[in-house]
Design a protein around this motif. Structure first.
Motif, PDB file in Angstrom:
ATOM      1  N   ASN A   4      -1.408  47.494 -13.879  1.00 22.08           N
ATOM      2  CA  ASN A   4      -1.970  47.587 -15.231  1.00 22.08           C
ATOM      3  C   ASN A   4      -1.114  46.885 -16.285  1.00 22.08           C
ATOM      4  O   ASN A   4      -1.410  46.963 -17.468  1.00 22.08           O
ATOM      5  CB  ASN A   4      -2.251  49.041 -15.614  1.00 22.08           C
ATOM      6  CG  ASN A   4      -1.011  49.906 -15.597  1.00 22.08           C
ATOM      7  OD1 ASN A   4       0.068  49.449 -15.257  1.00 22.08           O
ATOM      8  ND2 ASN A   4      -1.186  51.157 -15.953  1.00 22.08           N
ATOM      9  N   ASP A   5      -0.076  46.160 -15.856  1.00 20.22           N
ATOM     10  CA  ASP A   5       0.724  45.371 -16.799  1.00 20.22           C
ATOM     11  C   ASP A   5       0.082  44.019 -17.103  1.00 20.22           C
ATOM     12  O   ASP A   5       0.577  43.286 -17.952  1.00 20.22           O
ATOM     13  CB  ASP A   5       2.138  45.153 -16.253  1.00 20.22           C
ATOM     14  CG  ASP A   5       2.969  46.424 -16.265  1.00 20.22           C
ATOM     15  OD1 ASP A   5       2.571  47.387 -16.957  1.00 20.22           O
ATOM     16  OD2 ASP A   5       4.008  46.453 -15.577  1.00 20.22           O
ATOM     17  N   THR A   6      -0.989  43.676 -16.399  1.00 16.80           N
ATOM     18  CA  THR A   6      -1.696  42.424 -16.657  1.00 16.80           C
ATOM     19  C   THR A   6      -3.127  42.744 -17.096  1.00 16.80           C
ATOM     20  O   THR A   6      -3.653  43.823 -16.796  1.00 16.80           O
ATOM     21  CB  THR A   6      -1.765  41.541 -15.399  1.00 16.80           C
ATOM     22  OG1 THR A   6      -2.589  42.194 -14.413  1.00 16.80           O
ATOM     23  CG2 THR A   6      -0.376  41.281 -14.815  1.00 16.80           C
ATOM     24  N   GLU A   7      -3.733  41.812 -17.778  1.00 22.08           N
ATOM     25  CA  GLU A   7      -5.132  42.012 -18.182  1.00 22.08           C
ATOM     26  C   GLU A   7      -6.026  42.127 -16.956  1.00 22.08           C
ATOM     27  O   GLU A   7      -6.926  42.964 -16.914  1.00 22.08           O
ATOM     28  CB  GLU A   7      -5.602  40.866 -19.093  1.00 22.08           C
ATOM     29  CG  GLU A   7      -6.984  41.055 -19.665  1.00 22.08           C
ATOM     30  CD  GLU A   7      -7.133  42.279 -20.586  1.00 22.08           C
ATOM     31  OE1 GLU A   7      -8.284  42.744 -20.740  1.00 22.08           O
ATOM     32  OE2 GLU A   7      -6.138  42.775 -21.128  1.00 22.08           O
ATOM     33  N   SER A   8      -5.771  41.287 -15.950  1.00 18.34           N
ATOM     34  CA  SER A   8      -6.566  41.357 -14.712  1.00 18.34           C
ATOM     35  C   SER A   8      -6.414  42.726 -14.063  1.00 18.34           C
ATOM     36  O   SER A   8      -7.401  43.308 -13.597  1.00 18.34           O
ATOM     37  CB  SER A   8      -6.116  40.279 -13.720  1.00 18.34           C
ATOM     38  OG  SER A   8      -6.406  38.999 -14.202  1.00 18.34           O
ATOM     39  N   GLY A   9      -5.197  43.221 -14.025  1.00 19.18           N
ATOM     40  CA  GLY A   9      -4.959  44.537 -13.441  1.00 19.18           C
ATOM     41  C   GLY A   9      -5.640  45.644 -14.210  1.00 19.18           C
ATOM     42  O   GLY A   9      -6.213  46.573 -13.623  1.00 19.18           O
ATOM     43  N   SER A  10      -5.614  45.545 -15.513  1.00 16.45           N
ATOM     44  CA  SER A  10      -6.282  46.542 -16.353  1.00 16.45           C
ATOM     45  C   SER A  10      -7.791  46.518 -16.126  1.00 16.45           C
ATOM     46  O   SER A  10      -8.437  47.574 -16.027  1.00 16.45           O
ATOM     47  CB  SER A  10      -5.962  46.273 -17.823  1.00 16.45           C
ATOM     48  OG  SER A  10      -6.602  47.204 -18.650  1.00 16.45           O
ATOM     49  N   LEU A  11      -8.343  45.333 -16.012  1.00 14.30           N
ATOM     50  CA  LEU A  11      -9.779  45.203 -15.747  1.00 14.30           C
ATOM     51  C   LEU A  11     -10.133  45.748 -14.366  1.00 14.30           C
ATOM     52  O   LEU A  11     -11.183  46.375 -14.187  1.00 14.30           O
ATOM     53  CB  LEU A  11     -10.209  43.741 -15.877  1.00 14.30           C
ATOM     54  CG  LEU A  11     -10.159  43.177 -17.301  1.00 14.30           C
ATOM     55  CD1 LEU A  11     -10.321  41.659 -17.283  1.00 14.30           C
ATOM     56  CD2 LEU A  11     -11.208  43.833 -18.178  1.00 14.30           C
ATOM     57  N   TYR A  12      -9.260  45.535 -13.410  1.00 12.09           N
ATOM     58  CA  TYR A  12      -9.458  46.058 -12.058  1.00 12.09           C
ATOM     59  C   TYR A  12      -9.485  47.586 -12.080  1.00 12.09           C
ATOM     60  O   TYR A  12     -10.375  48.205 -11.502  1.00 12.09           O
ATOM     61  CB  TYR A  12      -8.342  45.522 -11.160  1.00 12.09           C
ATOM     62  CG  TYR A  12      -8.246  46.156  -9.800  1.00 12.09           C
ATOM     63  CD1 TYR A  12      -9.299  46.104  -8.892  1.00 12.09           C
ATOM     64  CD2 TYR A  12      -7.066  46.778  -9.404  1.00 12.09           C
ATOM     65  CE1 TYR A  12      -9.186  46.666  -7.620  1.00 12.09           C
ATOM     66  CE2 TYR A  12      -6.938  47.335  -8.135  1.00 12.09           C
ATOM     67  CZ  TYR A  12      -8.001  47.285  -7.261  1.00 12.09           C
ATOM     68  OH  TYR A  12      -7.878  47.844  -6.009  1.00 12.09           O
ATOM     69  N   LEU A  13      -8.534  48.197 -12.755  1.00 15.12           N
ATOM     70  CA  LEU A  13      -8.503  49.662 -12.844  1.00 15.12           C
ATOM     71  C   LEU A  13      -9.747  50.195 -13.546  1.00 15.12           C
ATOM     72  O   LEU A  13     -10.310  51.217 -13.141  1.00 15.12           O
ATOM     73  CB  LEU A  13      -7.233  50.136 -13.549  1.00 15.12           C
ATOM     74  CG  LEU A  13      -5.930  49.878 -12.792  1.00 15.12           C
ATOM     75  CD1 LEU A  13      -4.732  50.305 -13.638  1.00 15.12           C
ATOM     76  CD2 LEU A  13      -5.921  50.561 -11.430  1.00 15.12           C
ATOM     77  N   THR A  14     -10.199  49.490 -14.571  1.00 19.01           N
ATOM     78  CA  THR A  14     -11.446  49.883 -15.241  1.00 19.01           C
ATOM     79  C   THR A  14     -12.616  49.789 -14.260  1.00 19.01           C
ATOM     80  O   THR A  14     -13.478  50.670 -14.214  1.00 19.01           O
ATOM     81  CB  THR A  14     -11.704  48.996 -16.477  1.00 19.01           C
ATOM     82  OG1 THR A  14     -10.643  49.202 -17.410  1.00 19.01           O
ATOM     83  CG2 THR A  14     -13.037  49.314 -17.136  1.00 19.01           C
ATOM     84  N   GLY A  15     -12.632  48.734 -13.463  1.00 17.01           N
ATOM     85  CA  GLY A  15     -13.685  48.580 -12.458  1.00 17.01           C
ATOM     86  C   GLY A  15     -13.670  49.709 -11.443  1.00 17.01           C
ATOM     87  O   GLY A  15     -14.722  50.209 -11.033  1.00 17.01           O
ATOM     88  N   LEU A  16     -12.481  50.141 -11.038  1.00 16.08           N
ATOM     89  CA  LEU A  16     -12.371  51.270 -10.105  1.00 16.08           C
ATOM     90  C   LEU A  16     -12.903  52.548 -10.735  1.00 16.08           C
ATOM     91  O   LEU A  16     -13.622  53.315 -10.090  1.00 16.08           O
ATOM     92  CB  LEU A  16     -10.912  51.462  -9.681  1.00 16.08           C
ATOM     93  CG  LEU A  16     -10.321  50.386  -8.772  1.00 16.08           C
ATOM     94  CD1 LEU A  16      -8.806  50.556  -8.666  1.00 16.08           C
ATOM     95  CD2 LEU A  16     -10.964  50.426  -7.391  1.00 16.08           C
TER      96      LEU A  16
END
Length: 172
Positions: A4-16
């Motif tokens: 979640n330190d990256t925008e991609s990671g944050s978007l991934y967690l939101t997707g989950l």
């Protein structure tokens, strides 16, 4: 670096989180359907099986989220549950409820398949390789359900028409 330190990671967690909520909506929809089904025992049995699979899918999603120090979104889960109940209630008023449910279930599986394909792509992109097998298992279960539903459109339609022609309860 945490995902979640990256925008991609944050978007991934939101997707989950969104997928977890989506599975909750699916549980509501299927739960309402199996409560009402009387004339379509094969469909009822397969929906009950998929309810169990869906619970497992939610558990896998929770484990992935927990592995990143987060959890599902209670708000998203609640909103999706309400939406699932509303969809089920809306179809229950229709004279061809079983057909509308069949079409909606098939479409819902398509949505879930797309969501899991996207999540797998995100997991690969952000390096969450530990989650990929669980996400693929969820995807495989959704694909299997959609394929089964597709094989049931014609027989369900024919049974609906046959019951209706006999003056029997056909809608569920």
């Amino acid at each position: 670096m945490a995902i979640n330190d990256t925008e991609s990671g944050s978007l991934y967690l939101t997707g989950l989180r969104n997928a977890h909520a989506l599975e909750g909506e699916a549980l509501q929809i299927m739960g309402r359907q199996v409560e009402r089904l009387t004339s379509y025992p094969e469909l009822e049995a397969r929906l009950r099986q998929h309810i169990d699979e869906t619970k497992g899918q939610q558990q896998r999603l929770v484990k992935i989220l927990e592995s990143h120090g987060t959890d599902s979104s209670a708000i998203k889960d609640a909103v999706q549950a309400v939406m699932g109940n509303m969809a089920a209630i809306g179809h229950s008023m229709a004279g061809d409820e079983i057909l509308k449910n069949s079409f909606a279930n098939y479409a819902f599986e398509s949505f879930e398949i797309a969501a899991y394909k996207s999540l797998i792509t995100m997991a690969e992109r952000v390096g969450d390789h530990a989650a990929i097998d669980a996400l693929r298992q969820n995807l495989d279960e959704e694909v299997a359900m959609q394929e089964w539903l597709e094989t049931q459109i014609e027989p369900t339609t024919l049974r609906f028409l046959s019951l209706a022609d006999q003056g029997q309860q056909a809608k569920i």
